[in-house]
Design an enzyme around this catalytic site. Structure first.
Site, mmCIF file in Angstrom:
data_model
loop_
_atom_site.group_PDB
_atom_site.id
_atom_site.type_symbol
_atom_site.label_atom_id
_atom_site.label_comp_id
_atom_site.label_asym_id
_atom_site.label_seq_id
_atom_site.Cartn_x
_atom_site.Cartn_y
_atom_site.Cartn_z
ATOM 1 N N GLY A 68 0.275 -1.412 -0.162
ATOM 2 C CA GLY A 68 -0.147 0.217 0.146
ATOM 3 C C GLY A 68 0.615 1.453 0.021
ATOM 4 O O GLY A 68 0.101 2.193 0.734
ATOM 5 N N ASP A 120 -2.004 -7.536 -5.169
ATOM 6 C CA ASP A 120 -3.759 -7.327 -5.021
ATOM 7 C C ASP A 120 -3.844 -8.292 -3.400
ATOM 8 O O ASP A 120 -3.974 -9.440 -3.608
ATOM 9 C CB ASP A 120 -5.092 -7.511 -6.043
ATOM 10 N N LEU A 121 -3.846 -7.370 -2.682
ATOM 11 C CA LEU A 121 -3.921 -8.601 -1.212
ATOM 12 C C LEU A 121 -5.217 -9.418 -0.732
ATOM 13 O O LEU A 121 -5.084 -10.653 -0.198
ATOM 14 C CB LEU A 121 -3.654 -7.485 0.179
ATOM 15 N N SER A 202 -5.058 -0.234 13.726
ATOM 16 C CA SER A 202 -5.548 0.604 13.839
ATOM 17 C C SER A 202 -6.348 1.350 15.164
ATOM 18 O O SER A 202 -6.210 -0.226 16.201
ATOM 19 C CB SER A 202 -6.833 1.299 12.788
ATOM 20 N N TYR A 223 -23.360 -8.758 8.553
ATOM 21 C CA TYR A 223 -21.871 -7.659 8.352
ATOM 22 C C TYR A 223 -22.231 -6.595 8.054
ATOM 23 O O TYR A 223 -21.581 -5.395 8.576
ATOM 24 C CB TYR A 223 -21.236 -8.008 6.465
#
Length: 226
Positions: A68, A120-121, A202, A223
Site C-alpha cells: 500500500g 493485490d492482497l 488501527s 456484516y
C-alpha cells in the site's frame, strides 16, 4: 459516531465514552497516553513524524517491502525509508499509480532506490505471484511492512469468495508474511542483522467488543448489523 455520554471516569481511568450498543474505555496507563500527544515509552507520541522517529539512522544496504505504498502511511513510510538509504519495494495494486508515486519520491530524493511490483492482497493467487517474483529476484529482505488495507467497503467477496476487508487486511498479509519468512530468515543469517515485520493496525481494534465471527465471515446480514 458521537458518544451519547461523555464524563470523567473514576480513577484509575482518564475518560470513559459510552456508545450504543457498547461501552469503550480508554485506560489511563502511561503506555497508552501517546495517543493524546504525550510521549510514550518509546519517546515518541501521536504527533511524531516518520522523520522524527528515524532521525540519525543510517539504513543503506537494507531492503524493505511496503504494501500500500501509493498513499497515506505507506507512501510516507516509503519516502522516509528511501531518505535513509533503504531499497524499497513498493507492493501496490495499481502499478501505474505506484510509478507516479515513485517519480514523486525520486524527484525529492534523487538517490532513492525504489521498485514497483504488483500486489493485490485481496487475491491469494496475486500474493503468491508477488512472493514468487520477489524471491526469484534474489533480493534480500530485512523489513516487511504490512500496511495496505481497506476500510468499511460495501459488502462484497474477494476473488477467493472471502469477505473483502478480512481477505485484504488479514489473510492477504498473513499469507504474504508466511511466503517471505524464509527469505527474511536467510537475509538475517547472511547479514547478521535482525529483521523486522511491522503490521500496521488501527485504534479501532479496541472497538471489536465481540471479536470476530469466524463462522459468519461471509454473512451479509451480520456484516451490516451493529
Amino acid at each position: 459516531m458521537v458518544p451519547d455520554v461523555w464524563r470523567p471516569a473514576p480513577k484509575p481511568y482518564t475518560l470513559q465514552f459510552s456508545f450504543r450498543p457498547s461501552v469503550f474505555k480508554i485506560w489511563n496507563k502511561k503506555e497508552n497516553m501517546w495517543i493524546f500527544g504525550r510521549k510514550g515509552a518509546s519517546g515518541f507520541s501521536a504527533s511524531s513524524t516518520a522523520e522524527d522517529v528515524t532521525e540519525g539512522i543510517e539504513a543503506t544496504g537494507l531492503t524493505a517491502i511496503v504494501t500500500g505504498a501509493t498513499s497515506g502511511i505507506g507512501m510516507e513510510t516509503t519516502r522516509v525509508l528511501a531518505l535513509h538509504g533503504v531499497h524499497v519495494v513498493m507492493a501496490v495494486r495499481n502499478t501505474e499509480g505506484g510509478e507516479k508515486v515513485k517519480q514523486i519520491i525520486v524527484n525529492e530524493i534523487p538517490n532513492a532506490i525504489l521498485d514497483v511490483m504488483e500486489l493485490d492482497l485481496s487475491s491469494l493467487s496475486s500474493v503468491r505471484k508477488f512472493a514468487t517474483k520477489f524471491i526469484s529476484s534474489s533480493l534480500p529482505l530485512n523489513i516487511l511492512i504490512n500496511n495496505a488495507g481497506v476500510m468499511a467497503p460495501p459488502f462484497m467477496l474477494s476473488k477467493d469468495k472471502i469477505e473483502l476487508q478480512f481477505a485484504t487486511n488479514h489473510l492477504g498479509h498473513f499469507l504474504l508474511t508466511q511466503l517471505l519468512l524464509e527469505t527474511m530468515k536467510h537475509t538475517s543469517h547472511e547479514q547478521n542483522k535482525e529483521g523486522r515485520i511491522v503490521n500496521v493496525s488501527s485504534e479501532a481494534h479496541r472497538f471489536a467488543y465481540k471479536g470476530i465471527y469466524f463462522d459468519h465471515l461471509n454473512n451479509k446480514s451480520r456484516y451490516i448489523d451493529d
